[in-house]
Design a protein around this motif. Sequence first.
Motif, PDB file in Angstrom:
ATOM      1  N   LEU A 123     -12.371 -27.860   4.838  1.00  0.00           N
ATOM      2  CA  LEU A 123     -12.774 -26.611   5.367  1.00  0.00           C
ATOM      3  C   LEU A 123     -12.175 -25.551   5.170  1.00  0.00           C
ATOM      4  CD1 LEU A 123     -11.015 -27.931   8.848  1.00  0.00           C
ATOM      5  CD2 LEU A 123     -13.505 -27.951   8.732  1.00  0.00           C
ATOM      6  N   PRO A 124     -12.853 -25.659   3.544  1.00  0.00           N
ATOM      7  CA  PRO A 124     -12.609 -24.218   2.311  1.00  0.00           C
ATOM      8  C   PRO A 124     -12.563 -22.936   3.333  1.00  0.00           C
ATOM      9  CG  PRO A 124     -14.603 -25.646   1.923  1.00  0.00           C
ATOM     10  CD  PRO A 124     -13.991 -26.437   3.361  1.00  0.00           C
ATOM     11  N   ASP A 125     -13.674 -22.855   4.201  1.00  0.00           N
ATOM     12  CA  ASP A 125     -13.842 -21.809   4.901  1.00  0.00           C
ATOM     13  C   ASP A 125     -12.904 -21.051   5.240  1.00  0.00           C
ATOM     14  OD1 ASP A 125     -16.594 -21.646   3.905  1.00  0.00           O
ATOM     15  OD2 ASP A 125     -17.268 -22.237   5.653  1.00  0.00           O
ATOM     16  N   ARG A 126     -11.891 -21.830   6.140  1.00  0.00           N
ATOM     17  CA  ARG A 126     -10.833 -21.376   7.066  1.00  0.00           C
ATOM     18  C   ARG A 126      -9.920 -22.044   6.149  1.00  0.00           C
ATOM     19  NH1 ARG A 126      -7.846 -24.287  10.558  1.00  0.00           N
ATOM     20  NH2 ARG A 126      -8.561 -26.356  10.512  1.00  0.00           N
ATOM     21  N   LYS A 149      -8.719 -21.731   2.322  1.00  0.00           N
ATOM     22  CA  LYS A 149      -8.906 -20.769   1.160  1.00  0.00           C
ATOM     23  C   LYS A 149      -8.024 -21.744  -0.263  1.00  0.00           C
ATOM     24  CE  LYS A 149      -9.026 -15.848   2.577  1.00  0.00           C
ATOM     25  NZ  LYS A 149      -8.245 -15.046   2.411  1.00  0.00           N
ATOM     26  N   GLU A 174     -15.402 -30.336  -4.835  1.00  0.00           N
ATOM     27  CA  GLU A 174     -16.556 -30.514  -3.536  1.00  0.00           C
ATOM     28  C   GLU A 174     -17.687 -32.191  -4.241  1.00  0.00           C
ATOM     29  OE1 GLU A 174     -18.658 -27.965  -0.795  1.00  0.00           O
ATOM     30  OE2 GLU A 174     -17.077 -27.211  -0.533  1.00  0.00           O
ATOM     31  N   ARG A 189     -17.547 -25.441  11.247  1.00  0.00           N
ATOM     32  CA  ARG A 189     -16.493 -25.026  10.976  1.00  0.00           C
ATOM     33  C   ARG A 189     -15.124 -25.244  11.242  1.00  0.00           C
ATOM     34  NH1 ARG A 189     -19.625 -20.589  11.589  1.00  0.00           N
ATOM     35  NH2 ARG A 189     -18.287 -19.334  12.792  1.00  0.00           N
ATOM     36  N   ARG A 190     -14.560 -25.889  12.184  1.00  0.00           N
ATOM     37  CA  ARG A 190     -13.076 -25.551  12.314  1.00  0.00           C
ATOM     38  C   ARG A 190     -12.721 -26.880  12.691  1.00  0.00           C
ATOM     39  NH1 ARG A 190     -11.580 -21.454  14.983  1.00  0.00           N
ATOM     40  NH2 ARG A 190     -12.936 -19.606  15.754  1.00  0.00           N
ATOM     41  N   ARG A 242     -10.349 -25.262  -2.528  1.00  0.00           N
ATOM     42  CA  ARG A 242     -11.299 -24.363  -2.394  1.00  0.00           C
ATOM     43  C   ARG A 242     -11.225 -25.084  -3.745  1.00  0.00           C
ATOM     44  NH1 ARG A 242     -12.580 -17.910  -0.082  1.00  0.00           N
ATOM     45  NH2 ARG A 242     -12.354 -19.124   1.311  1.00  0.00           N
TER      46      ARG A 242
END
Length: 447
Positions: free
Chosen positions: A240-243, A245, A252, A441-442, A248
């Motif tokens: 969950l890289p959007d949430r 960090k 991937e 996203r969760r 990242r």
Amino acid sequence: MTPDLIKRYAAPVPRYTSYPTANHFSAAVTAEDYRRWLGELPQDAALSLYVHIPYCRELCWYCGCSTKATQRYAPVGDYLAPLFAEIEAAAALVPPGHRVTHIHWGGGSPDILKPADIRRLGTLMRSQFSFAPTAEFAVEIDPRLLSEEQADAFAEIGVNRVSIGVQDFDMAVQRSIGRMQSFETTSKAVGLFRERGIRSINVDLVYGLPRQTEESASRTLAQVLELAPDRVAVFGYAHLPDRLKHQRLIDESTLPGPVERFAQAQLIARHLTDAGYAQLGIDHFARPSDHLATGRLARNFQGYTTDQADALLGFGASAISRLPHGFAQNAVAVDDYGRRVGTDGLATARGHAMHGDDEMRASLIEQLMCEFSVSWPDLARRFGAGVEQLRREAEDLARNDADAFVDLHEDGLRVTEKGRPFVRMVCARFDPYLSAEVEQRRHALAV
């Protein structure tokens, strides 16, 4: 299981360690609500206590926990003052006839604490709460941090179960997730606890990690079995890289896809059951003599458990409490947590008050996650006529069940053997809070 079927059901859905899930909590629940809920617990309430230590020496790239990295001890030591104050404030509010049946220290890495502070925290908890003689006292351990003096301190305060993070022993995988941990270091940690009479050892594994394959997972499992753990928990990596960090940092392109993830999970399950472990729920395994295998299964924020306490009280930054009234979560940021405790004694920032059919749906989802079945008569005895709405939803689910994941009959609903790996998808059909657009996203993939 065909690749097409696996891909079709690989959508992100909650792990359902609670219902409603934490992302549906709101600021409508305040410290005053939590204070009142504590005071309204039964006089003889059975309590479960969770303590969160939100610090690690370094942050693993795959981690989804609420924690931060520090090379200095000062922030950890400073954190203990509000933590101790919160424990004392909550203890003053619970009924005097309570008994504590389960204790769990998680993180982060609880063994980042110095031996003296391990003793101080353990002593404080025993002075503030009435521990049952048979209480289970578990702690999560990073074997890379553990010293003999820390092991001594954990044993002295009554720890009787240890959960050791492994994830994967393959060096290529470890480099890909920023966590280098040898088998020798892990084996030494297991030995330190067993030498001190702590016989219940749990090992945590993760599948779906970067550069992980069935072959690497098989090699890791062979080494884990050398440690002879009493329990093994096998979690799917949630990318969950959007949430998060720090995720990242993971390449991937090296992540296994849904079909590969599914194959890894199935391989690990086969190896563990072949080695004599009983599979419990979707991702826990225990020796047949372990009380997780012999007791009544339940589910909470740590996963599968035998914890049947009336209430779970969470202490520390981000910790979540579960009471008959609902959920109360502390402030996540350590500074905010400390300010709230200093001002109010408690640190509640958000939560959810159970209302409507929440409790009934929570019971249904927990039963599906634990036993893969639910009985309409049993639910009706607890919740009355409202069960008819769930029956109608189950009938609709069965009508559209082209892949034979569920078996609906007059007395209840059963998840079939084919559907068990996808039980979270089944549970999601009974979750009216779920919004596919937001949840993407969760949550981790359902496989």
